[in-house]
Design an enzyme around this catalytic site. Structure first.
Site, PDB file in Angstrom:
ATOM      1  CG  ASP A  95      -0.230  -0.023   2.522  1.00 48.31           C
ATOM      2  OD1 ASP A  95       1.015   0.109   2.541  1.00 48.31           O
ATOM      3  OD2 ASP A  95      -0.900  -0.130   3.557  1.00 48.31           O
ATOM      4  CG  ASP A 269      -5.991  -5.457   1.647  1.00 46.58           C
ATOM      5  OD1 ASP A 269      -6.615  -4.629   0.969  1.00 46.58           O
ATOM      6  OD2 ASP A 269      -5.559  -5.192   2.794  1.00 46.58           O
ATOM      7  CB  CYS A 307     -12.123 -26.796   7.314  1.00 46.92           C
ATOM      8  SG  CYS A 307     -10.557 -26.008   6.892  1.00 46.92           S
ATOM      9  CB  CYS A 309      -6.983 -26.115   6.866  1.00 53.57           C
ATOM     10  SG  CYS A 309      -7.252 -25.811   8.624  1.00 53.57           S
ATOM     11  CB  CYS A 312      -9.797 -28.531  10.191  1.00 54.03           C
ATOM     12  SG  CYS A 312     -10.395 -26.872  10.593  1.00 54.03           S
ATOM     13  CG  HIS A 338      -9.730 -22.640  10.309  1.00 52.11           C
ATOM     14  ND1 HIS A 338     -10.278 -23.670   9.573  1.00 52.11           N
ATOM     15  CD2 HIS A 338     -10.734 -21.748  10.524  1.00 52.11           C
ATOM     16  CE1 HIS A 338     -11.560 -23.421   9.369  1.00 52.11           C
ATOM     17  NE2 HIS A 338     -11.868 -22.259   9.936  1.00 52.11           N
TER      18      HIS A 338
END
Ligand SMILES: [Zn+2]
Length: 380
Positions: A95, A269, A307, A309, A312, A338
């Protein structure tokens, strides 16, 4: 000259108008719509670059203002740029520092030349101008840099906003002139104008005439209700060129990502997923889950049963709750992992729905499952 970053429109969802595209950058091709994790100080808090890759992140955001203060852009330049410094070989967006100057510091004074303000850490007097923001971002070497703009608070009076938009356009032109590396860094302009259609139009038209390789929509998610944000997007994205990427700054709640994509946004974002993770709050397919809560003490299910991931697959709510309650770093790593996985995966589902021309149906299904349709729905 070929721009450092090029947008390729793959298809438009027949049901919603959302765009499926590819962003070609010097550090890889990114499919859009995309959510970009935020690595404020050249690190996405608690996550290693390897983990970010595992999750599927192709681009992250870093903050010019923070890196300017610590460690200083000259140190990053000396290290060979931000990619080298933080060991991340995929794309980076920085930014301009404008948002932090306006949100973190008090005692600021805006002049035509730039902004005088106090360093939020030491109180030291500092000055940032369009030329300064370009010099810092050229030193950081990000793939996408942002023009230095003013981000007025919400709400702002029409007359103030108009003067601010005009100054932001003059600053954008100065940014273009000061940008030293257009061959390998793309500079995006930022459309401002608050909730005023006339001013968004004025801002978009003047920036489009300067021919930036991409455009951000700034000044949203600054406290306005969500229906205002959606309305502003509805009249702003059609003002932007079809063949350039559109980036909605500072937006990362699941509903807003879907609603933004529906309105033609390609990039998002937000610190939200990692910030709430450090509070023990998780995004799941059934809605918000505050794993800190006592009711999870004996709950041996994963954070999200749908999930797959790393967190998880391997750890329970009860274990993560225990870690978070004890301020154990590993707990925050698991919730951060996660949440980022959840948003990256959500964007995969959004892209699939665009491919199948059913993003509005997907929105309804997701909102139903997430609980947004309930009167007591808890958002972020
Ligand atoms: Zn998970």
């Amino acid at each position: 000259m070929t721009a450092a970053v090029r947008y390729e429109l793959i298809k438009t969802c027949k049901q919603s108008g959302a765009r499926l595209g590819k962003l070609h950058t010097p550090h890889g091709v990114i499919e859009t719509p995309v959510f970009m994790p935020v690595g404020t100080l050249a690190t996405v808090k608690t996550m290693s670059p390897e983990e970010l890759k595992e999750i599927g992140a192709g681009i992250i955001l870093s903050n010019t203002y923070h890196l300017w203060l610590r460690p200083g852009h000259e140190i990053v330049r000396e290290a060979g740029g931000l990619h080298q410094f933080m060991n991340w070989d995929r794309a980076i967006l920085t930014d301009s520092g404008g948002f932090q100057v306006f949100s973190l510091s008090d005692l600021r004074e805006i002049t035509e030349e730039g902004v005088h303000f106090r360093n939020h850490l030491s109180g030291e007097k500092l000055f940032l101008s369009p030329e300064g923001a370009m010099e810092i971002q050229n030193a950081l070497g990000s793939d996408i840099m942002m023009a230095f703009d003013e981000c007025p608070p919400y709400p702002a009076e029409f007359e103030y906003m108009k003067a601010s938009v005009e100054r932001t356009t003059r600053w954008a032109e100065r940014c273009l002139n000061a940008h030293k590396r257009p061959e390998d860094q793309a500079l995006f302009g930022i459309v401002q104008g608050g909730e005023y259609e006339e001013l968004r139009k004025l801002s978009a038209e003047s920036l489009v005439s300067l021919d930036f390789p991409g455009y951000a929509i700034g000044g949203l998610s600054v406290g306005e209700p969500k229906d205002i944000m959606n309305r502003v997007l509805e009249f702003t994205t059609p003002l932007l060129p079809q063949n350039k990427p559109r980036y909605l700054m500072g937006v990362g709640s699941p509903d807003s990502l879907i609603d933004g994509a529906i309105r033609g946004v390609d990039m998002f974002d937000c610190v939200l997923p990692t910030r709430i993770a450090r509070n023990g709050t998780c995004m799941t397919s059934k809605g918000r889950l505050v794993v800190r809560n006592a009711k999870y003490a004996h709950d041996y299910r994963p954070l999200d049963e749908h999930c797959d991931c790393y967190a998880c697959k391997n750890y329970s709510r009860a274990y993560i709750r225990h870690l978070v309650k004890c301020n154990e770093t590993f707990g925050f790593r698991l919730t951060s992992y996660h949440n980022l996985y959840f948003l990256v995966n959500l964007m995969e589902q959004v892209k699939q729905a665009i491919r199948e021309d059913r993003l509005l149906d997907f929105r309804n299904e997701f909102f139903e499952q997430y609980g947004f349709n309930k009167p007591d729905a808890k958002n972020f």
